[in-house]
Write an enzyme that holds these catalytic residues in place. Sequence first.
Site, PDB file in Angstrom:
ATOM      1  N   ASN A 147       3.994 -13.183  46.824  1.00 52.41           N
ATOM      2  CA  ASN A 147       3.470 -11.924  46.287  1.00 52.41           C
ATOM      3  C   ASN A 147       4.668 -11.004  46.702  1.00 52.41           C
ATOM      4  O   ASN A 147       4.368  -9.731  46.782  1.00 52.41           O
ATOM      5  CB  ASN A 147       1.999 -11.530  46.892  1.00 52.41           C
ATOM      6  CG  ASN A 147       2.327 -11.826  48.401  1.00 52.41           C
ATOM      7  OD1 ASN A 147       3.153 -11.747  48.953  1.00 52.41           O
ATOM      8  ND2 ASN A 147       0.904 -11.628  49.054  1.00 52.41           N
ATOM      9  N   ARG A 285       3.412  -3.889  57.785  1.00 53.39           N
ATOM     10  CA  ARG A 285       2.135  -3.959  58.581  1.00 53.39           C
ATOM     11  C   ARG A 285       1.696  -2.631  59.299  1.00 53.39           C
ATOM     12  O   ARG A 285       2.612  -2.045  59.829  1.00 53.39           O
ATOM     13  CB  ARG A 285       2.252  -5.076  59.664  1.00 53.39           C
ATOM     14  CG  ARG A 285       2.211  -6.615  59.279  1.00 53.39           C
ATOM     15  CD  ARG A 285       0.733  -6.952  58.470  1.00 53.39           C
ATOM     16  NE  ARG A 285       0.769  -8.062  58.080  1.00 53.39           N
ATOM     17  CZ  ARG A 285       0.635  -8.659  56.642  1.00 53.39           C
ATOM     18  NH1 ARG A 285       0.863  -7.373  55.804  1.00 53.39           N
ATOM     19  NH2 ARG A 285       0.653  -9.813  56.362  1.00 53.39           N
ATOM     20  N   GLN A 314      -8.064  -4.250  59.976  1.00 53.54           N
ATOM     21  CA  GLN A 314      -8.310  -4.253  58.563  1.00 53.54           C
ATOM     22  C   GLN A 314      -9.606  -4.881  58.676  1.00 53.54           C
ATOM     23  O   GLN A 314      -9.835  -5.848  58.856  1.00 53.54           O
ATOM     24  CB  GLN A 314      -7.217  -4.979  57.822  1.00 53.54           C
ATOM     25  CG  GLN A 314      -6.067  -4.147  57.448  1.00 53.54           C
ATOM     26  CD  GLN A 314      -5.096  -4.705  56.654  1.00 53.54           C
ATOM     27  OE1 GLN A 314      -3.969  -3.782  56.413  1.00 53.54           O
ATOM     28  NE2 GLN A 314      -5.230  -5.596  55.891  1.00 53.54           N
ATOM     29  N   HIS A 333      -5.374  -2.652  51.566  1.00 53.12           N
ATOM     30  CA  HIS A 333      -4.501  -3.517  51.492  1.00 53.12           C
ATOM     31  C   HIS A 333      -4.493  -4.390  50.177  1.00 53.12           C
ATOM     32  O   HIS A 333      -5.202  -5.311  50.208  1.00 53.12           O
ATOM     33  CB  HIS A 333      -4.590  -4.492  52.726  1.00 53.12           C
ATOM     34  CG  HIS A 333      -3.534  -5.317  52.970  1.00 53.12           C
ATOM     35  ND1 HIS A 333      -3.070  -6.037  54.219  1.00 53.12           N
ATOM     36  CD2 HIS A 333      -2.325  -5.599  52.218  1.00 53.12           C
ATOM     37  CE1 HIS A 333      -2.135  -6.612  54.008  1.00 53.12           C
ATOM     38  NE2 HIS A 333      -1.564  -6.445  52.850  1.00 53.12           N
TER      39      HIS A 333
HETATM   40  P1  NDP Z   1      11.186 -12.313  54.693  1.00 52.16           P
HETATM   41  O1  NDP Z   1      10.712 -13.397  55.429  1.00 52.16           O
HETATM   42  O2  NDP Z   1      11.654 -12.951  53.283  1.00 52.16           O
HETATM   43  O3  NDP Z   1      11.821 -11.140  55.086  1.00 52.16           O
HETATM   44  C1  NDP Z   1      11.468 -10.759  56.481  1.00 52.16           C
HETATM   45  C2  NDP Z   1      12.933  -9.912  56.918  1.00 52.16           C
HETATM   46  O4  NDP Z   1      12.679  -9.144  57.974  1.00 52.16           O
HETATM   47  C3  NDP Z   1      13.940 -11.019  57.363  1.00 52.16           C
HETATM   48  O5  NDP Z   1      15.130 -10.597  56.519  1.00 52.16           O
HETATM   49  C4  NDP Z   1      13.911 -10.847  58.636  1.00 52.16           C
HETATM   50  O6  NDP Z   1      15.220 -10.786  59.233  1.00 52.16           O
HETATM   51  C5  NDP Z   1      13.736  -9.171  59.025  1.00 52.16           C
HETATM   52  N1  NDP Z   1      13.555  -8.740  60.078  1.00 52.16           N
HETATM   53  C6  NDP Z   1      12.638  -9.513  61.032  1.00 52.16           C
HETATM   54  N2  NDP Z   1      12.643  -8.835  62.137  1.00 52.16           N
HETATM   55  C7  NDP Z   1      13.275  -7.604  62.016  1.00 52.16           C
HETATM   56  C8  NDP Z   1      13.780  -6.488  62.589  1.00 52.16           C
HETATM   57  N3  NDP Z   1      13.355  -6.527  64.089  1.00 52.16           N
HETATM   58  N4  NDP Z   1      14.673  -5.535  62.353  1.00 52.16           N
HETATM   59  C9  NDP Z   1      15.142  -5.634  61.044  1.00 52.16           C
HETATM   60  N5  NDP Z   1      14.659  -6.952  60.233  1.00 52.16           N
HETATM   61  C10 NDP Z   1      14.013  -7.830  60.644  1.00 52.16           C
HETATM   62  O7  NDP Z   1       9.508 -12.020  54.338  1.00 52.16           O
HETATM   63  P2  NDP Z   1       9.097 -11.050  53.171  1.00 52.16           P
HETATM   64  O8  NDP Z   1      10.059 -10.083  52.576  1.00 52.16           O
HETATM   65  O9  NDP Z   1       8.491 -11.731  52.152  1.00 52.16           O
HETATM   66  O10 NDP Z   1       7.790 -10.195  53.615  1.00 52.16           O
HETATM   67  C11 NDP Z   1       8.147  -9.221  54.597  1.00 52.16           C
HETATM   68  C12 NDP Z   1       6.734  -8.687  55.165  1.00 52.16           C
HETATM   69  O11 NDP Z   1       5.965  -8.018  54.307  1.00 52.16           O
HETATM   70  C13 NDP Z   1       5.782  -9.941  55.762  1.00 52.16           C
HETATM   71  O12 NDP Z   1       5.961 -10.550  56.936  1.00 52.16           O
HETATM   72  C14 NDP Z   1       4.347  -9.190  55.673  1.00 52.16           C
HETATM   73  O13 NDP Z   1       4.182  -8.516  56.932  1.00 52.16           O
HETATM   74  C15 NDP Z   1       4.632  -8.002  54.510  1.00 52.16           C
HETATM   75  N6  NDP Z   1       3.988  -8.280  53.554  1.00 52.16           N
HETATM   76  C16 NDP Z   1       3.092  -7.412  52.901  1.00 52.16           C
HETATM   77  C17 NDP Z   1       2.220  -7.534  51.802  1.00 52.16           C
HETATM   78  C18 NDP Z   1       1.150  -6.757  51.264  1.00 52.16           C
HETATM   79  O14 NDP Z   1       0.478  -7.113  50.726  1.00 52.16           O
HETATM   80  N7  NDP Z   1       1.237  -5.531  51.790  1.00 52.16           N
HETATM   81  C19 NDP Z   1       2.384  -8.952  51.139  1.00 52.16           C
HETATM   82  C20 NDP Z   1       3.414  -9.884  51.615  1.00 52.16           C
HETATM   83  C21 NDP Z   1       4.086  -9.432  52.706  1.00 52.16           C
HETATM   84  P3  NDP Z   1      16.104 -12.262  59.432  1.00 52.16           P
HETATM   85  O15 NDP Z   1      15.254 -13.308  58.705  1.00 52.16           O
HETATM   86  O16 NDP Z   1      17.412 -12.053  58.698  1.00 52.16           O
HETATM   87  O17 NDP Z   1      16.376 -12.310  60.827  1.00 52.16           O
END
Ligand code: NDP
Length: 385
Positions: A147, A285, A314, A333
């Site tokens: 998603n 989140r 939630q 959400h």
């Molecule tokens: P990904 O794993 O593709 O990307 C997450 C990114 O966050 C990675 O690039 C990671 O960095 C980075 N990251 C982690 N910690 C930090 C930090 N302290 N500062 C800056 N960047 C950081 O996940 P998605 O993009 O698919 O999803 C992200 C989040 O979105 C999910 O974890 C979830 O919480 C939320 N989400 C919400 C939904 C909704 O319905 N509202 C649905 C789906 C997701 P790196 O890996 O480079 O270290």
Amino acid sequence: MAKVLCVLYDDPVDGYPSSYARDGVPRIDRYPGGQTTPSPSALDFTPGELLGSVSGALGLRRFLESAGHELVVTSDKEGPDSVFERELPDAEVVISQPFWPAYLTAERIAKAPELKLAITAGIGSDHVDLSAAIDHGITVAEVTYSNSVSVSEHVVMMILSLVRNYLPAHQWVLDGGWNIADCVSRSYDLEAMDVGTVAAGRIGTAVLRRLKPFDVRLHYTDRHRLPPEVEEELGVTYHPDVGSMVRVCDVVTINCPLHPETENMFDDALIGRMKRGAYLINTARGKICDRDAVVRALESGRLAGYAGDVWFPQPAPRDHPWRTMPHHGMTPHTSGTSLSAQARYAAGTREILECFFAGKPIRDEYLIVEGGKLAGTGRHSYSAR
Ligand code: NDP
């Protein structure tokens, strides 16, 4: 045979739908970057149906019951008398969606000696105490990418609706008015603004790609830098830390997971470093933002708007201050649970279950915790306490 405990949101108030607004959803075989969409051996649902609510049962009932497993589906998840808590002690698999999370705390994990697999039907496994899962040898898996694009579309919608003041203008129409000055006295163009994302993972990068044609100046911060050719293609400026990025941005969108490093990241101090009148969009989140700091910033004018779909807890209680704070564009959400997204993450959940029951490896990109440590996507994007 295993007991599978599945926590889903309630059916619509008017009952489970008998028809839909459209006749189906477009088929997608690959995500950007090449990862294939879920590939279970079969599907027992028609993509486009409501799968995320109790009666939809993620389309898993026939598959599980015909193999002799027990499937318990409930929306009742809070407190010691909830169906979830009563059914947990002998469950081998727990499935829940972040939209209606079954919080698997350390205490609950301690009461579930049979639990081997926790599946997030969607993305974001912060409702599971990952350290406790590591300690108890529980595998945690989610349907990575299912998603991500859905959320990125929601982010772009929310940015435009805040900057252009869409929701109050729509309200004037519902109220029978034609109050143009009221509508436009907080309405701007997005063009030429500075827009930054906290994290450029799957969602963050999809947001950047979608915003590029709006002729904005793009920024990002992340723990790992994007490849130089992607930075160049998007014309995006990297910032080594979130503080230096928010200082220059008119719009900030949060797209990182919730983990110890990111909890409460947007507190009074960080919001205080944002431009006066900036917009903050959080579909990641709720706990990444300090609840009351957001309210204070909207009331003082430090923030011109806040929107998102993620709350804590939630479902949000009726008196949650984000329901009534000024200049907000909150939804429940929903961004990652469009009917299109449900078809993908329901298929991915079935793929994970098929692997688990057949003793085959689960795709690395779906893994968050396995074998007593962070694994796969979890190793890259999460940290444990
Ligand atoms: P990904 O794993 O593709 O990307 C997450 C990114 O966050 C990675 O690039 C990671 O960095 C980075 N990251 C982690 N910690 C930090 C930090 N302290 N500062 C800056 N960047 C950081 O996940 P998605 O993009 O698919 O999803 C992200 C989040 O979105 C999910 O974890 C979830 O919480 C939320 N989400 C919400 C939904 C909704 O319905 N509202 C649905 C789906 C997701 P790196 O890996 O480079 O270290």
